[in-house]
Design a protein around this motif. Sequence first.
Motif, PDB file in Angstrom:
ATOM      1  N   UNK A  33       0.835  -1.201   0.000  1.00 24.44           N
ATOM      2  CA  UNK A  33       0.000   0.000   0.000  1.00 24.44           C
ATOM      3  C   UNK A  33       0.873   1.256   0.000  1.00 24.44           C
ATOM      4  N   UNK A  34       0.242   2.385  -0.283  1.00 21.94           N
ATOM      5  CA  UNK A  34       0.909   3.689  -0.233  1.00 21.94           C
ATOM      6  C   UNK A  34      -0.128   4.727   0.169  1.00 21.94           C
ATOM      7  N   UNK A  35       0.350   5.824   0.751  1.00 23.21           N
ATOM      8  CA  UNK A  35      -0.565   6.833   1.251  1.00 23.21           C
ATOM      9  C   UNK A  35      -0.418   8.165   0.534  1.00 23.21           C
ATOM     10  N   UNK A  36      -1.543   8.786   0.231  1.00 23.56           N
ATOM     11  CA  UNK A  36      -1.576  10.126  -0.368  1.00 23.56           C
ATOM     12  C   UNK A  36      -1.899  11.114   0.749  1.00 23.56           C
ATOM     13  N   UNK A  37      -1.033  12.088   0.926  1.00 21.62           N
ATOM     14  CA  UNK A  37      -1.211  13.065   1.999  1.00 21.62           C
ATOM     15  C   UNK A  37      -2.050  14.239   1.521  1.00 21.62           C
ATOM     16  N   UNK A  38      -3.051  14.576   2.325  1.00 18.22           N
ATOM     17  CA  UNK A  38      -3.883  15.748   2.061  1.00 18.22           C
ATOM     18  C   UNK A  38      -3.660  16.759   3.177  1.00 18.22           C
ATOM     19  N   UNK A  39      -3.098  17.906   2.820  1.00 23.29           N
ATOM     20  CA  UNK A  39      -2.815  18.969   3.785  1.00 23.29           C
ATOM     21  C   UNK A  39      -3.986  19.944   3.830  1.00 23.29           C
ATOM     22  N   UNK A  40      -4.672  19.961   4.935  1.00 26.06           N
ATOM     23  CA  UNK A  40      -5.866  20.799   5.064  1.00 26.06           C
ATOM     24  C   UNK A  40      -5.532  22.282   4.927  1.00 26.06           C
ATOM     25  N   UNK A  41      -4.418  22.701   5.510  1.00 23.83           N
ATOM     26  CA  UNK A  41      -4.034  24.114   5.457  1.00 23.83           C
ATOM     27  C   UNK A  41      -2.781  24.338   4.609  1.00 23.83           C
ATOM     28  N   UNK A  43      -2.477  23.460   0.904  1.00 28.09           N
ATOM     29  CA  UNK A  43      -2.591  23.279  -0.542  1.00 28.09           C
ATOM     30  C   UNK A  43      -3.288  22.011  -0.985  1.00 28.09           C
ATOM     31  N   UNK A  44      -3.842  21.259  -0.058  1.00 31.13           N
ATOM     32  CA  UNK A  44      -4.616  20.075  -0.453  1.00 31.13           C
ATOM     33  C   UNK A  44      -3.739  18.866  -0.728  1.00 31.13           C
ATOM     34  N   UNK A  45      -4.056  18.133  -1.774  1.00 32.92           N
ATOM     35  CA  UNK A  45      -3.361  16.888  -2.091  1.00 32.92           C
ATOM     36  C   UNK A  45      -1.912  17.166  -2.490  1.00 32.92           C
ATOM     37  N   UNK A  46      -0.998  16.405  -1.917  1.00 31.90           N
ATOM     38  CA  UNK A  46       0.426  16.528  -2.246  1.00 31.90           C
ATOM     39  C   UNK A  46       0.693  15.720  -3.510  1.00 31.90           C
ATOM     40  N   UNK A  47       1.056  16.408  -4.593  1.00 34.27           N
ATOM     41  CA  UNK A  47       1.322  15.734  -5.861  1.00 34.27           C
ATOM     42  C   UNK A  47       2.766  15.876  -6.316  1.00 34.27           C
ATOM     43  N   UNK A  48       3.532  16.750  -5.651  1.00 33.94           N
ATOM     44  CA  UNK A  48       4.909  17.002  -6.074  1.00 33.94           C
ATOM     45  C   UNK A  48       5.923  16.159  -5.309  1.00 33.94           C
ATOM     46  N   UNK A  49       5.462  15.276  -4.451  1.00 31.96           N
ATOM     47  CA  UNK A  49       6.342  14.390  -3.709  1.00 31.96           C
ATOM     48  C   UNK A  49       5.829  12.960  -3.818  1.00 31.96           C
ATOM     49  N   UNK A 105      -0.662  10.651  -6.155  1.00 31.11           N
ATOM     50  CA  UNK A 105      -1.302  11.900  -5.740  1.00 31.11           C
ATOM     51  C   UNK A 105      -2.178  12.477  -6.834  1.00 31.11           C
ATOM     52  N   UNK A 106      -1.690  12.456  -8.079  1.00 31.81           N
ATOM     53  CA  UNK A 106      -2.475  12.966  -9.202  1.00 31.81           C
ATOM     54  C   UNK A 106      -3.695  12.088  -9.451  1.00 31.81           C
ATOM     55  N   UNK A 107      -3.519  10.782  -9.296  1.00 32.50           N
ATOM     56  CA  UNK A 107      -4.650   9.870  -9.467  1.00 32.50           C
ATOM     57  C   UNK A 107      -5.739  10.188  -8.449  1.00 32.50           C
ATOM     58  N   UNK A 108      -5.341  10.409  -7.200  1.00 32.68           N
ATOM     59  CA  UNK A 108      -6.324  10.717  -6.154  1.00 32.68           C
ATOM     60  C   UNK A 108      -6.994  12.064  -6.414  1.00 32.68           C
ATOM     61  N   UNK A 109      -6.206  13.029  -6.849  1.00 31.78           N
ATOM     62  CA  UNK A 109      -6.729  14.382  -7.055  1.00 31.78           C
ATOM     63  C   UNK A 109      -7.672  14.443  -8.252  1.00 31.78           C
TER      64      UNK A 109
END
Length: 271
Positions: A33-41, A43-49, A105-109
């Motif tokens: 598995x892998x986790x996509x981080x969502x930063x509430x404050x 910028x939202x979904x992290x796609x650059x890492x 991250x892009x897939x989730x977003x």
Amino acid sequence: MDRLPKIALPVVFAIILVIILISKSAVTIGSGEAGVLYRTFGGGVVTDKAPLGEGFHLVAPWNKVYIYEVRQQEVFEKMNVLSSNGLDIKLDASAWFQPKFNDLGKLHQEKGEDYVQRVLLPTIRSAARSVVGRYTPEQLYSSKRDAIQAEIFEETKKIVEDEYIQLNEILVRDVTLPPTIKDAIERKLKQEQESLEYEFRLVTASKEAEKVRIEAQGKADANRILSASLTDKILKDKGIDATLELSKSPNAKVVVVGSGGDGLPLILGNN
């Protein structure tokens, strides 16, 4: 002692608060598995890492982690498609796939957690209808199963590889034709096999006849050559040799050379 309860209460409260924060902040990501981080404050979904990998992670309690399975998965699909002549065909297929790890991250977003239903399955259906529509029921039933499978795979892959999905294989598990069409095809295939078997027998018989003819021709040619080589002189010489051999027999008494009508020796007298 009187002040102790007043000090202990805030400490206990602080400890409870810390435990709650840690429990909210701790994320454990399982194997495959892998986790996509969502930063509430932030910028939202992290796609650059890169996404969070397997193991234990601490994140801010106000952030969220969406967990995806990133190992190979399989999805099944049953669909009705039309052949080139408009007949209804039932097709059972499955796909081996996995999300692209670095693009999670892009897939989730862009697609969301239900990307299989939103992207993959509709693409498989579209590709299957497009491919099967090029073939007749006979081709679907017999000789073109592997070609259909490969074409569906290629057409599906062209679309989903730009949708952050890695397609590994398409498997066509079953092709179901209308019963009347299936029976007609089976009768035709049986007749074709019988025809091929009859042709094989004809070819075998023709080869056998040719073999016999060649053997007979060889014998005839050998006899013709032998007859042409047997002159009168050779025959007389052979006769003399045979007579001399007979004269050695205890039953032969008198041999007169050249007394025969054809010039061959005569043997006179017997016991």
